[in-house]
Design a protein around this motif. Structure first.
Motif, short mmCIF file in Angstrom:
data_model
loop_
_atom_site.label_atom_id
_atom_site.label_comp_id
_atom_site.label_asym_id
_atom_site.label_seq_id
_atom_site.Cartn_x
_atom_site.Cartn_y
_atom_site.Cartn_z
N MET A 121 0.83 -1.21 0.00
CA MET A 121 0.00 0.00 0.00
C MET A 121 0.87 1.26 0.00
N GLY A 122 1.99 1.21 0.73
CA GLY A 122 2.89 2.36 0.70
C GLY A 122 3.45 2.61 -0.68
N SER A 123 3.81 1.53 -1.39
CA SER A 123 4.37 1.67 -2.73
C SER A 123 3.33 2.20 -3.71
N PHE A 124 2.13 1.60 -3.70
CA PHE A 124 1.08 2.03 -4.62
C PHE A 124 0.62 3.45 -4.31
N THR A 125 0.52 3.78 -3.01
CA THR A 125 0.12 5.13 -2.64
C THR A 125 1.16 6.14 -3.09
N SER A 126 2.44 5.77 -2.94
CA SER A 126 3.51 6.67 -3.39
C SER A 126 3.43 6.93 -4.89
N SER A 127 3.17 5.87 -5.67
CA SER A 127 3.12 6.03 -7.12
C SER A 127 2.02 6.99 -7.54
N VAL A 128 0.96 7.10 -6.74
CA VAL A 128 -0.15 8.02 -7.04
C VAL A 128 0.12 9.42 -6.51
N THR A 129 0.58 9.48 -5.25
CA THR A 129 0.71 10.80 -4.60
C THR A 129 1.93 11.58 -5.05
N LEU A 130 3.00 10.89 -5.48
CA LEU A 130 4.23 11.59 -5.83
C LEU A 130 4.02 12.62 -6.94
N SER A 131 3.29 12.21 -7.97
CA SER A 131 3.10 13.11 -9.11
C SER A 131 2.00 14.14 -8.87
N GLN A 132 1.04 13.82 -8.02
CA GLN A 132 -0.12 14.71 -7.84
C GLN A 132 -0.02 15.61 -6.62
N PHE A 133 0.55 15.10 -5.53
CA PHE A 133 0.55 15.86 -4.27
C PHE A 133 1.94 16.10 -3.70
N GLY A 134 2.97 15.52 -4.30
CA GLY A 134 4.32 15.69 -3.77
C GLY A 134 4.68 14.58 -2.79
N TRP A 135 5.98 14.44 -2.55
CA TRP A 135 6.44 13.32 -1.72
C TRP A 135 6.01 13.44 -0.26
N GLN A 136 5.74 14.69 0.20
CA GLN A 136 5.36 14.86 1.61
C GLN A 136 4.03 14.19 1.95
N ALA A 137 3.14 14.06 0.96
CA ALA A 137 1.79 13.54 1.24
C ALA A 137 1.83 12.13 1.80
#
Length: 418
Positions: free
Chosen positions: A161-177
């Motif tokens: 879940m951390g990996s999949f969530t990162s793949s979504v949030t990195l481009s849209q909300f930034g790494w801090q999300a």
């Protein structure tokens, strides 16, 4: 033998079963958050490095920082939990995970990030032997190895879940999300741990009339007493190799694949497949412990994990092969981690079980500290991706030999029959 024992387990009263499931579910949620935080930083590493102004080859100490904290937390929290209460130390560790994850999102410099990740590791390492020992204690003895191994599946589920969530949030909300999520979830879990999780029965039996835990002689010496010294040595060395393998694969795979030409979202997806394979492997091999001794399952899993890693590195430019190899590497390496914890929990008596699991984890995490640093050095020496993955696979083969030596000790044979 275990199959016959499992069939002979008497029916538990409804109240006992309900209590057991409370323990399993709450410990599983802590394990889930452990995996989420551990794996979330890997896909975000390049973005974090750019944000604080360092090169990715210098990120090894950041990965290793959490492992340093982990080994300290595993050793200290486990011994304190056996003496003063596993539940209260589990709550404290969960709070540390929450605040350190939130702190990661606000890190403004390299040194701040390293310090915060050490704190994160302290919480992650602290909770692991505690949720393992609590679940092991409340599980029927004949089912203990399967419960512990299958509970470990929550860690790769969290990592997935951390990996999949990162793949979504990195481009849209930034790494801090991703770290805001990783900090908020543990805070929500703490009240459930406080009000629903029971305290260890061993600690309850050691309490005085006022309910305060009675101080006892340190349980650390018991790990080497009563003829356990040789078995403990082989266990610690095997743990060293296995945790080096597990952590290096988890934290460096996204960057190694990006080095081979993959985009950040695709590299994060492959890490997600690795964790998905870990979930399947831990559940299936955990269920298979009804028929296969855990030490044999562990040796086979280690050899298979090493082979999958070599395949992953050799064919790093092929999407289909990497997808299969990553899934198989996750399947067998995560199952190996679960089997190792089951062996650790089975080797020691209940009164020192958290300490036994914690110190095995702590010693193993010294390998996890060294591993990421070594990969960073290999990158600096311009090793190819295939060569690096072959080097990562070697500890798996060495660990299989050490597990074999452990299985030959009289202490292990006596403990596994109980």
């Amino acid at each position: 033998m275990e199959a016959a024992q499992a069939d002979a387990v008497p029916f538990e009263p409804d109240g006992t079963q309900r209590l057991q499931w409370h323990v399993y579910i709450l410990c599983g949620l802590v394990a889930f958050l452990d995996g989420f935080d551990t794996q979330a930083i890997g896909p975000a590493a390049d973005a974090i490095a750019a944000s604080i102004g360092i090169e990715i080859k210098d990120f090894g100490p950041v990965f290793s920082a959490s492992q340093i904290g982990f080994l300290i937390g595993a050793m200290i929290f486990s011994a304190l939990g056996d003496r003063f209460g596993r539940k209260r130390l589990l709550v404290a560790g969960t709070l540390i995970i929450a605040f350190s994850s939130l702190g990661t999102a606000f890190a403004g410099s390299y040194h701040e990030l390293v310090a915060i990740r050490i704190l994160a590791g302290l919480g992650l390492g602290g909770v692991t032997p505690l949720f393992i020992s609590l679940a092991s204690e409340f599980a029927p003895p004949a089912l203990r190895a399967r419960v512990v191994t299958m509970l470990w599946a929550a860690v790769p589920i969290g990592g997935m879940m951390g990996s999949f969530t990162s793949s979504v949030t990195l481009s849209q909300f930034g790494w801090q999300a991703i770290f805001f999520i990783g900090g908020g979830a543990p805070l929500l879990l703490v009240p459930a741990l406080v009000f629903l999780l029971p305290e260890s029965r061993e600690v309850q039996r050691g309490s005085n009339d006022h309910g305060a835990p009675r101080l006892r002689v340190s349980p650390i010496g018991a790990l080497f007493g009563e003829g356990r010294g040789v078995a403990t040595l082989w266990l610690w060395l095997a743990s060293w190799m296995i945790w080096m393998l597990l952590v290096v694969v988890g934290v460096w795979t996204p960057s190694l694949l990006q080095r081979a030409g993959w985009t950040i979202p695709m590299a994060a997806l492959m890490l997600g497949l690795l964790n998905a394979g870990g979930v399947a492997g831990t559940f299936l091999i955990g269920a298979g412990l009804r028929y296969v001794p855990p030490q044999r399952a562990l040796m086979l899993a280690l050899i298979a994990a090493a082979a999958a890693l070599v395949m992953l590195g050799t064919f790093a430019h092929s999407f289909a092969v990497v997808a299969v190899a990553a899934s198989l590497a996750g399947f067998f390496s995560s199952a190996a981690g679960g089997c190792l914890l089951a062996l650790s929990a089975s080797l020691y008596p209940e009164r020192v079980r958290a300490t036994g699991v914690g110190w095995s984890l702590g010693f193993g995490k010294t390998g996890a500290v060294l591993g990421p640093l070594c990969v960073g050095l290999l990158l600096g020496f311009q090793w190819s991706t295939a060569s690096i993955y072959s080097a990562i696979a070697l500890p798996g083969l060495l660990a299989a030999v050490l597990v074999f030596l452990l299985s030959r000790t009289s202490t292990f044979r006596a403990a596994i029959k109980q």
